[in-house]
Design a protein around this motif. Structure first.
Motif, PDB file in Angstrom:
ATOM      1  N   ILE A 116       7.627   2.528 -34.057  1.00 19.94           N
ATOM      2  CA  ILE A 116       6.760   3.709 -34.114  1.00 19.94           C
ATOM      3  C   ILE A 116       6.468   4.020 -35.578  1.00 19.94           C
ATOM      4  CG2 ILE A 116       6.456   6.093 -33.366  1.00 19.94           C
ATOM      5  CD1 ILE A 116       7.039   4.236 -31.057  1.00 19.94           C
TER       6      ILE A 116
ATOM      7  N   ASN B 122      -5.992   7.231 -28.504  1.00 20.19           N
ATOM      8  CA  ASN B 122      -5.442   7.205 -27.147  1.00 20.19           C
ATOM      9  C   ASN B 122      -4.910   8.545 -26.697  1.00 20.19           C
ATOM     10  OD1 ASN B 122      -4.501   4.385 -28.632  1.00 20.19           O
ATOM     11  ND2 ASN B 122      -5.607   4.112 -26.732  1.00 20.19           N
TER      12      ASN B 122
ATOM     13  N   TYR C 241       0.898   0.195 -24.303  1.00 17.80           N
ATOM     14  CA  TYR C 241       1.038  -0.921 -25.247  1.00 17.80           C
ATOM     15  C   TYR C 241       1.722  -2.110 -24.583  1.00 17.80           C
ATOM     16  CZ  TYR C 241       2.817  -3.541 -29.282  1.00 17.80           C
ATOM     17  OH  TYR C 241       3.126  -4.522 -30.179  1.00 17.80           O
TER      18      TYR C 241
ATOM     19  N   ILE D 109      -1.862   8.080 -31.447  1.00 17.31           N
ATOM     20  CA  ILE D 109      -1.782   9.476 -31.014  1.00 17.31           C
ATOM     21  C   ILE D 109      -2.128  10.339 -32.221  1.00 17.31           C
ATOM     22  CG2 ILE D 109      -0.307  11.305 -30.103  1.00 17.31           C
ATOM     23  CD1 ILE D 109       1.377   9.163 -28.765  1.00 17.31           C
TER      24      ILE D 109
ATOM     25  N   VAL E  41       3.116   2.173 -31.583  1.00 20.72           N
ATOM     26  CA  VAL E  41       2.483   3.501 -31.561  1.00 20.72           C
ATOM     27  C   VAL E  41       2.359   4.014 -32.986  1.00 20.72           C
ATOM     28  CG1 VAL E  41       2.633   5.865 -30.690  1.00 20.72           C
ATOM     29  CG2 VAL E  41       3.522   3.982 -29.310  1.00 20.72           C
TER      30      VAL E  41
ATOM     31  N   VAL F 180       4.585   9.740 -26.198  1.00 19.35           N
ATOM     32  CA  VAL F 180       5.030   8.461 -26.748  1.00 19.35           C
ATOM     33  C   VAL F 180       5.371   7.486 -25.625  1.00 19.35           C
ATOM     34  CG1 VAL F 180       6.847   7.337 -28.102  1.00 19.35           C
ATOM     35  CG2 VAL F 180       5.825   9.474 -28.914  1.00 19.35           C
TER      36      VAL F 180
ATOM     37  N   ARG G 291      -1.284   1.764 -29.994  1.00 19.92           N
ATOM     38  CA  ARG G 291      -1.706   3.043 -29.422  1.00 19.92           C
ATOM     39  C   ARG G 291      -1.677   4.106 -30.522  1.00 19.92           C
ATOM     40  NH1 ARG G 291      -4.535   1.772 -25.578  1.00 19.92           N
ATOM     41  NH2 ARG G 291      -4.783   0.160 -27.145  1.00 19.92           N
TER      42      ARG G 291
ATOM     43  N   ALA H 297       2.211   6.100 -24.245  1.00 17.13           N
ATOM     44  CA  ALA H 297       1.601   5.156 -25.185  1.00 17.13           C
ATOM     45  C   ALA H 297       2.334   3.821 -25.184  1.00 17.13           C
ATOM     46  CB  ALA H 297       1.610   5.766 -26.587  1.00 17.13           C
ATOM     47  N   ILE H 298       3.672   3.865 -25.152  1.00 21.12           N
ATOM     48  CA  ILE H 298       4.451   2.621 -25.137  1.00 21.12           C
ATOM     49  C   ILE H 298       4.195   1.845 -23.853  1.00 21.12           C
ATOM     50  CG2 ILE H 298       6.827   1.779 -24.882  1.00 21.12           C
ATOM     51  CD1 ILE H 298       7.644   3.727 -27.053  1.00 21.12           C
TER      52      ILE H 298
END
Length: 775
Positions: free
Chosen positions: A51, A154, A178, A133, A101, A171, A131, A174-175
């Motif tokens: 991250i 995203n 991904y 954020i 991310v 998160v 991704r 998003a993960i």
């Protein structure tokens, strides 16, 4: 993965702790293992999700680490990388691999540094899987609508709404996204490798096509015409001996899609069952069979008629062929599964956003474009239902809504018999659904009528309404993704007007948004270049016509010399959040001018400054006011802040407290545009205000309208009864001034006395007034 975070659940409505901010200490004890939200990392080392935190505020980095420390997602711990500027982040992204991310701040070394980094990540670095954020503490620099429409992000959140729970949810989502992209890429790469080997078989799509290819290739290898069947046995089926024919060729072609009948096809069934039972191929009783092991008990068997013995070469070729087919079938089934996951919503089974964009692109390139309408359907107050009754209940409700839309959206007789064939229902995400189809079917009334009947969920009847945003594709010029964004704009407009209503997107709406964005960027640049300036309109005592103060008025002259009216740019400044910075600059400029006027001998002169609602509601407004007074040395008792009547009537309890804080600085308060709103007299008495300002509308009407005169007289009398000063604005002729004097209005401002003046012109005007009074 915790059960509550699986892809089949809805992710949009995590518990809403509105009092939390990005410092997550308050939530430390709220999330336990029993909640299924946080899982401590195991002792053994595991692969990590990387991250990247990009923010110029070190506290945001530490708060993010604190919120997500020791968290495991998808069986992996989190590894954090840190950058404190967009430039530093760019360099880090160029040298580091497998970043999943990026948590990205908008405003860093430049107001749009974060947004520019988004473009660099996508376009220059070519990183499509990572991704992004977007997080901001100053939403005005990147309004949500423009950021989502203009940049490939995203997720978009303000820092104030990202509680620990919501940050974890964002998160985790998003993960997951991904990870799915990586899986798709990896498996597509594997499939491309097989295709590159030159096998025609692997070029087929779908299990059925591959199965046909298997029969053809077997026949070619053996030098005979295609014949026989390829069948599958599902071990989990209620009838374990059931053999389903996936593909058939030659004289057995009629068996395709059915089940093998042991009585009618005894020898064929015996060959297939023996192959699947022993999990290996055979050559006996006039049948040649190959075994293709599958996953989860889905074993395949190919059986073709064969009247001779295999030689060693044929046997070895068939062994290699069987190995290749096994891999091919696994990949095809996996790709089929991935395609289902990539293009369909797992909760409802409906097409998802990605599939809708594909469908829109296809329609926009076809003759159906002019006959098609796109509608987004947003469930009203779904978050409250989800919070009150739980996520499981919310998931059931979403599934029920999807089923009703899919099964009950039917064409009427006028729409044409084929309308239902082109109608698509999808779930875009969260509680937003989509309907795409013939314009006569996709209409607000029939769609909203579907929500009049309650949904029966888990033994309860739930009444749900919906708000619609629609786009007629005949009026749309862009891509499918643009059409979806336009529908979202219309949906937001509908929600801002009235829930359970609808709004159609129009070109003018798009032009309006683009013009607003253009002016927003121009205003931000103009403010930085010093194009904004203040003009001061004198305020006079009607009894003597002597000036006692002035109102500071904000003006904007662009580089090419054009003056843009405040009625155009101030709403843009408020919408973008830039008004907070501009408002502070205006206050400091006006206070500095007040100090200069006092030094010039006008020691009792007052300065009135307008305060925007956005600026006034900023949590640090009072602190900013105190700093401005201290830094400029202005005397607070000669400073007046003007707030509008509509602002005074919104959230009275909060306003009373805020005004009390302002009053403690020594600054006085005036209510601007008084008479245009609906002030409660009892509420007005609670507000610690000092002056009422009669709106120019009633001053203009005072000479020709009994209503205007009556309202002006009412405000004057109200001020007298409450012990408040009263000033009339917009006085343009002597007759208006005379009527106001006769009504008992003590103060006024307007063109009759002076237009707004530059600082130098104001000093000159005051000097002339002093000479006139002396004479």
């Amino acid at each position: 993965m915790p059960a509550s975070m699986t892809p089949t659940g809805n992710l949009t409505d995590a518990p809403d702790n509105r009092d939390d901010d990005l410092v997550f200490v308050a939530e430390a004890d709220q999330l336990s293992a029993a909640d299924g939200m946080l899982v401590r990392a195991p002792l053994a080392p595991v692969a990590t999700w990387r991250i990247l935190v990009v923010d110029d505020d070190a506290d945001v980095h530490s708060s993010t680490l604190f919120a997500l420390k020791n968290v495991e997602m998808q069986g992996r711990a989190l590894q954090f990388l840190h950058a404190y500027s967009a430039h530093e982040a760019r360099a880090l992204l160029e040298r580091e691999a497998d970043i999943a991310v990026v948590l990205l701040d908008v405003v860093m070394e430049r107001p749009d540094a974060g947004l520019q980094l988004v473009r660099q990540i996508r376009e220059e670095l070519g990183m499509s899987r990572v991704r992004i954020i977007l997080r901001t503490g100053q939403p005005g620099y990147a309004p949500e609508l423009e950021a989502i429409r203009g940049y490939d992000i995203n997720d978009y959140r303000t820092k104030s709404e990202l509680t620990r729970t919501k940050l974890y949810t964002a998160v985790a989502a998003a993960i997951r996204s991904y990870q799915q992209l990586r899986v798709i890429d990896a498996n597509c790469a594997g499939l491309e490798h097989i295709l590159a080997a030159g096998t025609q078989l692997m070029a087929q799509h779908g299990v059925r096509d591959v199965a046909h290819g298997v029969l053809r290739q077997m026949a070619t290898l053996l030098g005979q015409e295609p014949a026989g069947v390829l069948c599958v046995r599902d071990s989990g089926h209620a009838r374990p001996d059931l053999l389903r024919v996936v593909a058939a060729a030659g004289e057995h072609g009629e068996l395709e899609g059915g089940e093998l009948n042991p009585q009618r096809h005894q020898a064929l069934v015996a060959a297939a069952q023996r192959t699947l039972r022993e999990r290996r191929g055979h050559d006996a009783a006039g049948w040649l069979s190959l075994h293709f092991p599958g996953k989860a008990g889905r074993d395949f068997a190919a059986c073709i008629p064969f009247g001779r013995k295999l030689d060693d070469t044929e046997r070895r070729l068939l062994d290699v062929f069987a190995s290749m087919v096994t891999v091919g079938l696994e990949n095809v089934e996996l790709v089929t599964h991935l395609n289902q996951a990539a293009f369909h919503d797992q909760l409802t089974g409906l097409p998802n956003r990605t599939r809708v964009v594909e469908l829109l692109d296809a329609v926009l390139d076809s003759a159906q474009r002019g006959l098609t309408t796109l509608a987004l359907i947003d469930l009203d107050h779904f978050a409250e239902t989800n919070d009150a009754l739980g996520h499981h209940f919310g998931d059931l409700l979403l599934a029920a809504v999807g089923k009703r839309l899919r099964t009950r959206m039917k064409p009427d007789s006028a729409a044409g018999a084929d309308a239902s064939n082109t109608l698509e229902v999808a779930r875009i995400g969260g509680d937003i659904f989509c309907v795409l189809g013939e314009a006569g079917v996709v209409q607000p009334a029939p769609i909203q009528a579907l929500f009049r009947e309650p949904f029966h969920i888990d033994g309860q009847d739930v009444q749900v309404s919906a708000t619609l945003g629609l786009v007629r594709l005949s009026e749309h010029d862009g891509s499918g993704a643009d059409a979806l964004k336009d529908a979202d704009i219309a949906l937001k407009r509908a929600k801002s007007h009235q829930r359970a209503g609808h709004f159609y997107f129009s070109r003018s709406m798009g032009v309006e948004i683009r013009e607003r964005v253009r002016m927003m960027h121009a205003l931000r640049s103009g403010f930085q270049r010093g194009e904004l300036f203040l003009a001061y309109q004198p305020q006079v005592d009607l009894a003597t016509n002597g000036a006692f103060g002035a109102e500071a008025l904000l003006r904007w002259r662009t580089e090419d010399g054009r003056l843009i009216g405040p009625d155009r740019f101030i709403p843009i400044a408020e919408y973008s959040g830039l008004i907070v910075d501009i408002g502070e600059w205006v206050l400091r400029q006006a206070l500095a001018e007040l100090v200069r006027l006092h030094a010039a001998g006008y020691r009792t002169f007052t300065m009135s400054v307008n305060v925007s609602q956005v600026q006034f509601r900023h949590p640090h407004f009072v602190d900013m006011l105190r700093r401005a007074l201290d830094d400029t040395g202005a005397a607070a008792e000669y400073v007046e802040l003007e707030i509008t009547e509509s602002m005074a009537m919104e959230d009275p309890a909060l306003l009373v407290e805020k005004l009390a804080q302002v009053k403690r600085t020594g600054v006085s308060i005036a209510i601007d545009d008084f008479g245009t709103g609906f002030s409660s007299l009892s509420h007005l008495q609670r507000l610690q205000v000092d002056r009422l300002k009669i709106d120019r509308t009633f001053v203009t009407e005072i000479t020709g309208s009994a209503r205007g005169s009556s309202i002006a007289e009412m405000v004057i009398q109200l001020g007298r009864n409450l012990g408040l000063s009263v000033i009339a604005e917009g006085v343009e002729d002597e007759r208006q001034a005379h009527i106001l004097r006769s009504l008992g209005c003590p103060l006024a401002q307007g063109y009759l006395f002076s237009r707004p003046l530059t600082p130098e012109a104001l000093v000159e005007w005051l000097g002339n007034q002093a000479r006139i009074e002396a004479a």
